[in-house]
Each structure stands twice: as structure tokens, then as C-alpha cells.
Write an enzyme that holds these catalytic residues in place. Structure first.
Site, PDB file in Angstrom:
ATOM      1  N   LYS A   1       0.840  -1.212   0.000  1.00 41.73           N
ATOM      2  CA  LYS A   1       0.000   0.000   0.000  1.00 41.73           C
ATOM      3  C   LYS A   1       0.865   1.248   0.000  1.00 41.73           C
ATOM      4  O   LYS A   1       0.473   2.258  -0.574  1.00 41.73           O
ATOM      5  CB  LYS A   1      -0.951   0.000   1.198  1.00 41.73           C
TER       6      LYS A   1
ATOM      7  N   LYS B   1      -3.335 -10.517  -6.664  1.00 48.23           N
ATOM      8  CA  LYS B   1      -4.639 -10.701  -6.003  1.00 48.23           C
ATOM      9  C   LYS B   1      -5.734  -9.872  -6.662  1.00 48.23           C
ATOM     10  O   LYS B   1      -5.480  -8.749  -7.086  1.00 48.23           O
ATOM     11  CB  LYS B   1      -4.462 -10.264  -4.541  1.00 48.23           C
TER      12      LYS B   1
ATOM     13  N   LYS C   1     -10.349  -4.963  -4.615  1.00 47.09           N
ATOM     14  CA  LYS C   1     -11.488  -4.088  -4.883  1.00 47.09           C
ATOM     15  C   LYS C   1     -11.062  -2.707  -5.362  1.00 47.09           C
ATOM     16  O   LYS C   1     -11.824  -2.001  -5.991  1.00 47.09           O
ATOM     17  CB  LYS C   1     -12.453  -3.995  -3.699  1.00 47.09           C
TER      18      LYS C   1
HETATM   19  P1  TYM Z   1     -10.367  -6.497   3.049  1.00 45.56           P
HETATM   20  O1  TYM Z   1     -11.452  -5.488   3.201  1.00 45.56           O
HETATM   21  O2  TYM Z   1      -9.246  -6.189   2.139  1.00 45.56           O
HETATM   22  O3  TYM Z   1     -10.968  -7.868   2.575  1.00 45.56           O
HETATM   23  C1  TYM Z   1     -12.042  -8.478   3.275  1.00 45.56           C
HETATM   24  C2  TYM Z   1     -11.854  -9.984   3.295  1.00 45.56           C
HETATM   25  O4  TYM Z   1     -11.800 -10.475   1.959  1.00 45.56           O
HETATM   26  C3  TYM Z   1     -10.628 -11.278   1.793  1.00 45.56           C
HETATM   27  N1  TYM Z   1     -10.129 -11.085   0.427  1.00 45.56           N
HETATM   28  C4  TYM Z   1      -9.867 -12.073  -0.425  1.00 45.56           C
HETATM   29  N2  TYM Z   1      -9.977 -13.415  -0.315  1.00 45.56           N
HETATM   30  C5  TYM Z   1      -9.650 -14.147  -1.385  1.00 45.56           C
HETATM   31  N3  TYM Z   1      -9.219 -13.636  -2.554  1.00 45.56           N
HETATM   32  C6  TYM Z   1      -9.092 -12.299  -2.719  1.00 45.56           C
HETATM   33  N4  TYM Z   1      -8.706 -11.799  -3.885  1.00 45.56           N
HETATM   34  C7  TYM Z   1      -9.434 -11.448  -1.618  1.00 45.56           C
HETATM   35  N5  TYM Z   1      -9.438 -10.111  -1.448  1.00 45.56           N
HETATM   36  C8  TYM Z   1      -9.850  -9.905  -0.183  1.00 45.56           C
HETATM   37  C9  TYM Z   1      -9.643 -10.752   2.837  1.00 45.56           C
HETATM   38  O5  TYM Z   1      -8.696 -11.734   3.172  1.00 45.56           O
HETATM   39  C10 TYM Z   1     -10.556 -10.431   3.991  1.00 45.56           C
HETATM   40  O6  TYM Z   1     -10.824 -11.569   4.775  1.00 45.56           O
HETATM   41  N6  TYM Z   1      -7.540  -6.023   7.132  1.00 45.56           N
HETATM   42  C11 TYM Z   1      -8.766  -6.602   6.636  1.00 45.56           C
HETATM   43  C12 TYM Z   1      -9.993  -6.078   7.317  1.00 45.56           C
HETATM   44  C13 TYM Z   1      -9.988  -6.244   8.806  1.00 45.56           C
HETATM   45  C14 TYM Z   1     -10.160  -7.461   9.495  1.00 45.56           C
HETATM   46  C15 TYM Z   1     -10.110  -7.111  10.880  1.00 45.56           C
HETATM   47  C16 TYM Z   1     -10.329  -8.791   9.102  1.00 45.56           C
HETATM   48  C17 TYM Z   1      -9.854  -5.242   9.717  1.00 45.56           C
HETATM   49  N7  TYM Z   1      -9.941  -5.783  10.982  1.00 45.56           N
HETATM   50  C18 TYM Z   1     -10.245  -8.079  11.867  1.00 45.56           C
HETATM   51  C19 TYM Z   1     -10.458  -9.750  10.095  1.00 45.56           C
HETATM   52  C20 TYM Z   1     -10.408  -9.411  11.463  1.00 45.56           C
HETATM   53  C21 TYM Z   1      -8.871  -6.240   5.148  1.00 45.56           C
HETATM   54  O7  TYM Z   1      -8.228  -5.347   4.673  1.00 45.56           O
HETATM   55  O8  TYM Z   1      -9.806  -6.912   4.482  1.00 45.56           O
END
Ligand code: TYM
Length: 331
Positions: free
Chosen positions: A115, A197, A200
């Protein structure tokens, strides 16, 4: 730790329109936990502002992410669905855990490196300490299990290290959480650059299939997916594009990769891409219909948020009073 139920916690950032990576890697699996667990699913807006957001869009996406949780099958009566910034204990514990997280640990986080490369004009302190806020989200609820995609594994390991460190200094305070990473669909890759990956925030719309994409757009994106010069629907080295399409197909249908290879034996890439598009469209259709219904009822979504924040704050308070006592804070 609150009672005899296991606690499940996860979060999604309202930082873009959610993709099938978010769906298959995370949200779909949120519904897989049994009734006798305590489940918290959070829309992590505090995390989202580590990258600049347009306020009106952040607000809209916060509603949308909550609506998608419900549309994907999370019943607000049975799951605590809430917005992170509505429970101030997240920021409070986040600061405390900053003081138990090492500079060196944060410097090693690959998401920070990625990032900060992408947002070189805004490498703010929040982007750096993002994982200790994430640890706070999880530890606040004495979480046992955290369902996430594999890209979050490193953050989860850090949360475990921070919990152990705090417990070693102050005695048992936090449950040490375990990640729950499903075997299939755990890392969905970009359709245009299958070595990276699906994200979004990808500016190339052809690379990303969004949960709310129209059927035509979904079909078109799969048809244009980058593959290779071979034509056999079979996994292999140097076949990242096909490997990815096979795992997407398996994640939507529940079939194994072997079954999929047999099903498309001799059929070529064109037919296979269309089949992947079709299973995706039909799996997302009910989600999209329910989403549209929910978004037309903002008052309902607000009542879910309010109730969720109250329940979450109740449990967060229990952990915070323990943490405050252990740290020597007065009152
Ligand atoms: P975020 O918002 O980027 O993504 C949300 C969830 O989606 C999963 N994910 C994916 N899984 C498979 N293939 C992909 N291409 C893909 N892109 C995203 C992510 O692994 C995630 O589970 N840091 C976290 C948000 C967060 C969080 C937490 C998660 C904040 N606090 C506490 C768990 C527990 C994040 O950026 O997710």
C-alpha cells in the site's frame, strides 16, 4: 471467554465495491459457523481511512457492506453486525496495542509495503499501525476464530504475537485467536494479471468481478480473462489464469479441481470461461436481489447498525475494563 461459546470475528473494509474475492475468500464463509458460536462481523471504516476516501462514498459503501453481509445470509438476529467507528473501544484498544507492537514487526508487513508503494504520496502513520488496530478489533471480543482470506494471514499472526506479549507482561487478558482460512477460494486472483490478487481498488475493471456486477458484465469479464496459449482445462505451472478460473469454478460449485478438469476435458477455454461466468452469475443473483431490497430500506439498515453497535460495545466494555485494570489506569 465471555461464556462457554466460541467467538468468531471478522471485518471487511468499505473501501471499494466488494469483489468475488471478498465473497469467496471471506463473507461466504462467515455463514458457515454453527449456532452455538458468538459471531461478530464488522464494517471496518476506521481501517478504510488509512487511504484517502471521498466521505460521501465511504458513507454509501458502509451501508452497502452491511447490506451485503445480510444479503449473503448473515441474519442480524443471530450475528452481531456493526460499524467499527460506532464502537469507540476499537480506537482506544488500538492505541494501547500500538504500545505492544514493535516497529520492526510493522515494517515487515507485506500489505504495508504494497500500500505504501501504491499510495506513495500518503504513507501515513495509520497505514503503518493498521495491523495493531486490526489486532484490537479481534482481541476486544476475546475472539477464538477469524475467518479471512490468506492475504490477511500475516496480520493474524501479528495479532497472536501481540496477544501473547500482552498476556506475558500482564497475565491472562486476551484469548489468542486462530485464523480460519478455507481450502478453496482462499485467494482469488486478478482476471487480467493472474499473478496478483483480485483487489477491490484495482483501477482496471476487467480484472475484477464485483458482487454487484450485472450478469452481462460478469460474462464479459470472464470471457476476456487472461489465460495462456495451451487449450486444455487443466491446472499446471505457468497456467495462473486457468488455475484461478478453476478455483473460482470450484468455489462456486463445490466441485473438486479433478472433477472440473474431467468435466471440461477436450472442451477448450472458450466454453470453460462461459461456464465459470454462468455459475458466478447464478450464485450472485439471489445476493443481488436481496441487496437491492435492503438498500431501499435505510431505516432498517440503521436499526441493524444501532443494535449491533450496542451489543458489540457491551462485550467490548468487559474486555476494556480488564485491560484498564491490568495497565494501572485509574477508574
Ligand atoms: P479487506 O477489506 O481487504 O478484505 C475483506 C476480506 O476479503 C478477503 N479477500 C480475499 N480473499 C480471497 N481472494 C481475494 N482476492 C481477496 N481479497 C480480499 C480478505 O482476506 C478479507 O478476509 N484487514 C482486513 C480487514 C480487517 C479485518 C479485521 C479482518 C480489519 N480488521 C479483523 C479480520 C479481522 C482487510 O483489509 O480486508
Amino acid at each position: 471467554m465471555f461464556d462457554n461459546r466460541k467467538v468468531v470475528f471478522s471485518g471487511v473494509q468499505p473501501s471499494g465495491n466488494l469483489t468475488i474475492g471478498n465473497y469467496l475468500g471471506a463473507i461466504k464463509n462467515f455463514t458457515a459457523f454453527p449456532e452455538d458460536t458468538m459471531r461478530f462481523y464488522c464494517v471496518v471504516d476506521l481501517h478504510a481511512i488509512t487511504v484517502r476516501q471521498v466521505p460521501a462514498e465511504l458513507r454509501r459503501r458502509t451501508y452497502e457492506t452491511l447490506a451485503l453481509y445480510i444479503a449473503c445470509g448473515l441474519d442480524p438476529q443471530k450475528n452481531t453486525l456493526f460499524v467499527q467507528s460506532q464502537v469507540p473501544a476499537h480506537a482506544e484498544l488500538g492505541w494501547i496495542l500500538d504500545c505492544y507492537t514493535m516497529f520492526g514487526e510493522l515494517s515487515r508487513m507485506t500489505q504495508f509495503k504494497d500500500k505504501s508503494a501504491k499510495h506513495a504520496d500518503n504513507i501515513n502513520a495509520g497505514l503503518f499501525t493498521y495491523p495493531s488496530l486490526m489486532a484490537a478489533d479481534i482481541l476486544l471480543y476475546q475472539t477464538d476464530i477469524v475467518p479471512v482470506g490468506i492475504d490477511q494471514k500475516q496480520h493474524l499472526e501479528l495479532a497472536r504475537d501481540v496477544a501473547n506479549r500482552f498476556n506475558t507482561v500482564h497475565g491472562d487478558t486476551f484469548v489468542v485467536p486462530e485464523p480460519y482460512i478455507p481450502a478453496s477460494g482462499m485467494k482469488i486472483m486478478s482476471l487480467q494479471d493472474p499473478a496478483s490478487k483480485m483487489s477491490k481498488s484495482d483501477p482496471n475493471e476487467n480484472a475484477v468481478v464485483r458482487i454487484l456486477d450485472e450478469p452481462d458484465a460478469i460474462m464479459r469479464k470472464f470471457k476476456r480473462a487472461v489465460t495462456d496459449s495451451d487449450s486444455r482445462v487443466a491446472r499446471g505451472e505457468g497456467k495462473d489464469g486457468i488455475n484461478n478460473l478453476i478455483s473460482i469454478y470450484c468455489a462456486f460449485t463445490g466441485k473438486t479441481a479433478e472433477e472440473t478438469e474431467r468435466e471440461f476435458d477436450g472442451k477448450g477455454y472458450g466454453g470453460f470461461k462461459a461456464a465459470v461466468g454462468e455459475v458466478c452469475v447464478s450464485a450472485l443473483r439471489p445476493v443481488q436481489e436481496e441487496f437491492a431490497r435492503l438498500m431501499a430500506d435505510k431505516a432498517y439498515l440503521e436499526s441493524v447498525m444501532k443494535q449491533g453497535a450496542e451489543t458489540a460495545a457491551y462485550y467490548a466494555r468487559k474486555t476494556m475494563s480488564k485491560v484498564r485494570r491490568k495497565l494501572g489506569f485509574v477508574g
